[in-house]
Motif scaffolding. Structure first.
Motif, mmCIF file in Angstrom:
data_model
loop_
_atom_site.group_PDB
_atom_site.id
_atom_site.type_symbol
_atom_site.label_atom_id
_atom_site.label_comp_id
_atom_site.label_asym_id
_atom_site.label_seq_id
_atom_site.Cartn_x
_atom_site.Cartn_y
_atom_site.Cartn_z
ATOM 1 N N ASN A 53 -11.279 -11.891 -5.352
ATOM 2 C CA ASN A 53 -9.825 -11.767 -5.297
ATOM 3 C C ASN A 53 -9.281 -10.713 -6.247
ATOM 4 O OD1 ASN A 53 -9.792 -13.799 -3.389
ATOM 5 N ND2 ASN A 53 -9.232 -15.420 -4.839
ATOM 6 N N ASN B 18 -15.041 -0.184 8.377
ATOM 7 C CA ASN B 18 -15.603 -1.507 8.626
ATOM 8 C C ASN B 18 -16.994 -1.486 9.258
ATOM 9 O OD1 ASN B 18 -13.188 -2.464 7.651
ATOM 10 N ND2 ASN B 18 -12.343 -2.958 9.653
ATOM 11 N N LYS C 186 -9.450 -12.958 -0.751
ATOM 12 C CA LYS C 186 -8.199 -12.870 -0.006
ATOM 13 C C LYS C 186 -7.673 -11.442 0.006
ATOM 14 C CE LYS C 186 -6.593 -17.588 -0.988
ATOM 15 N NZ LYS C 186 -5.504 -18.389 -1.610
ATOM 16 N N ARG C 187 -7.121 -11.028 1.156
ATOM 17 C CA ARG C 187 -6.437 -9.740 1.219
ATOM 18 C C ARG C 187 -5.049 -9.919 0.600
ATOM 19 N NH1 ARG C 187 -6.332 -4.770 3.745
ATOM 20 N NH2 ARG C 187 -4.258 -3.990 4.272
ATOM 21 N N SER D 101 -9.543 -2.502 0.102
ATOM 22 C CA SER D 101 -9.846 -3.862 -0.333
ATOM 23 C C SER D 101 -11.078 -4.404 0.385
ATOM 24 C CB SER D 101 -8.651 -4.782 -0.101
ATOM 25 O OG SER D 101 -8.360 -4.921 1.275
ATOM 26 N N GLY D 102 -11.314 -3.951 1.620
ATOM 27 C CA GLY D 102 -12.466 -4.426 2.377
ATOM 28 C C GLY D 102 -13.805 -3.988 1.813
ATOM 29 N N GLN E 261 -1.083 -9.301 -0.737
ATOM 30 C CA GLN E 261 0.167 -8.881 -0.118
ATOM 31 C C GLN E 261 1.113 -8.232 -1.136
ATOM 32 O OE1 GLN E 261 0.563 -9.068 3.197
ATOM 33 N NE2 GLN E 261 -1.482 -10.007 3.316
ATOM 34 N N HIS F 40 -5.095 2.988 1.986
ATOM 35 C CA HIS F 40 -5.903 2.867 0.768
ATOM 36 C C HIS F 40 -6.954 3.982 0.702
ATOM 37 C CE1 HIS F 40 -4.338 -1.233 1.062
ATOM 38 N NE2 HIS F 40 -4.775 -1.480 -0.153
ATOM 39 N N LYS G 142 -10.161 -7.106 -5.082
ATOM 40 C CA LYS G 142 -9.367 -6.739 -3.912
ATOM 41 C C LYS G 142 -7.917 -6.478 -4.319
ATOM 42 C CE LYS G 142 -12.192 -9.137 -0.420
ATOM 43 N NZ LYS G 142 -12.535 -7.984 0.422
#
Length: 273
Positions: A151, A180, A84-85, A145-146, A87, A141, A154
Motif C-alpha cells: 500500500n 501490464n 490497494k490502488r 502503481s501497478g 485515490q 504515471h 503504491k
C-alpha cells in the motif's frame, strides 16, 4: 567569533543533510543500475532531483522540471505485487521550501501545516487544480502503481511530481498493455529490473500554460539475470495509441534527436545497447 562561525558551518551541513530535493540522487542511488542515473543531456533548465520518500522509505527517484511542472523521468525497480490502488493525490513539500518535510503529503495537509495557500504550493509544482476538467488527457504515471508492491509503495506513486498529461486513448490502450502485459513477459527470469520512464516536453500546455503536455512518453528497462544482462525500450507519441518497440540504442538515438542537446545515455555501460 570562531565558535559562532563553527556553529554556522555545522548548521549549514545539517540543513544540507536533511534536504531530499537536492542536486543529485545521492540519497537514493539504488533505483539506478550500478547507481548511475541518465547523463545530464535530459536535465531541464530548473531541475529538481527528488528521492521520493513516503512513510519512512524511499520508493523511487524523479528528475523534475520546475518550469514545465512535469517529471523528466522517474526511475524505479520493477516489483509488482498486491496492494490497494490509491485515490488521493500528494505533493512534494521540499519543492516549496527545502526546510519542509521530505515526506510527500496531501495539499490540504501541507497548507495547514505550513500556513500556506494552494497557490503557493503550485509555484513550484503541479497541483490537483491543474488536472481538473481534462479533455482527452489522463494523469499518466511515470512510475506506475501497478509496478509497485504494498500500500505505501503504491501510494507513493500518486504524487503529482510523478504525473504527466497523457493521451487518454494511449494511457488506457497500448501503453496500458505494455505496462501490464509486456513488462510481465519481458521480466521473466530477471532477478532485478531497473526501469527509467520519461516524457519529452511538447509545445502545448494545460491549466493556463502551467503544465506541459509531453510530445512523447518513453520507457527503458535493464534486466539483471543470474547469468547475463538484457535491455529493452519503447516510445509512444503522446497523440496516438501506438507503442514502438526499440532497443536501448535506438531509444537513446531517438531521444538525442528529440532533445537536440547531445548524446543521451540512460544506463550504465554494462546494460547492453
Amino acid at each position: 567569533m570562531l565558535g559562532l562561525l563553527l556553529l554556522q558551518v555545522l548548521a549549514s551541513c545539517l540543513w544540507l543533510g536533511h534536504s531530499e530535493v537536492v542536486k543529485s540522487f545521492a540519497s537514493c542511488p539504488q533505483f539506478f543500475y550500478a547507481g548511475i542515473p541518465p547523463n545530464i543531456v535530459l536535465n531541464p533548465k530548473k531541475p529538481a532531483w527528488i528521492c521520493q520518500h513516503f512513510r519512512n522509505s524511499y520508493h523511487y527517484a524523479t528528475l523534475y522540471d520546475r518550469d514545465r511542472r512535469i517529471p523528466v523521468y522517474s526511475a524505479y525497480k520493477y516489483q509488482p505485487g498486491p496492494g490497494k490502488r490509491p485515490q488521493t493525490w500528494l505533493a512534494e513539500p521540499q519543492l516549496i521550501n527545502p526546510t519542509y518535510s521530505k515526506d510527500m503529503d496531501t495539499e490540504t495537509s501541507i497548507s495547514n501545516r505550513y500556513k500556506i495557500t494552494p497557490q503557493q504550493i503550485g509555484q513550484s509544482q503541479a497541483i490537483t487544480q491543474d488536472y481538473k476538467n481534462l479533455q482527452g488527457l489522463d494523469r499518466g504515471h511515470l512510475s506506475p502503481s501497478g509496478h509497485r508492491s504494498g500500500n505505501n509503495s503504491k501510494m507513493a506513486t500518486f504524487t503529482l511530481t510523478n504525473i504527466v498529461p497523457q493521451n487518454s486513448t494511449l494511457n488506457k490502450g497500448q501503453w496500458k498493455d505494455y505496462e501490464n502485459q509486456t513488462m510481465a513477459q519481458r521480466t521473466q527470469g530477471c532477478t532485478t529490473t531497473y526501469v527509467i520512464r520519461g516524457a519529452v516536453p511538447g509545445n502545448t500546455y494545460i491549466s493556463n500554460n502551467r503544465v506541459n503536455v509531453p510530445s512523447h512518453i518513453w520507457s527503458a528497462a535493464c534486466c539483471q539475470t543470474n547469468t547475463t544482462m538484457r535491455t529493452w525500450a519503447v516510445i509512444a507519441e503522446n497523440s496516438r495509441n501506438q507503442v514502438q518497440n526499440l532497443t536501448r540504442a535506438q531509444l537513446e538515438a531517438t531521444l538525442t534527436q528529440l532533445y537536440g542537446r547531445g548524446q543521451v545515455s540512460l544506463f550504465h555501460s554494462a546494460c547492453p545497447r
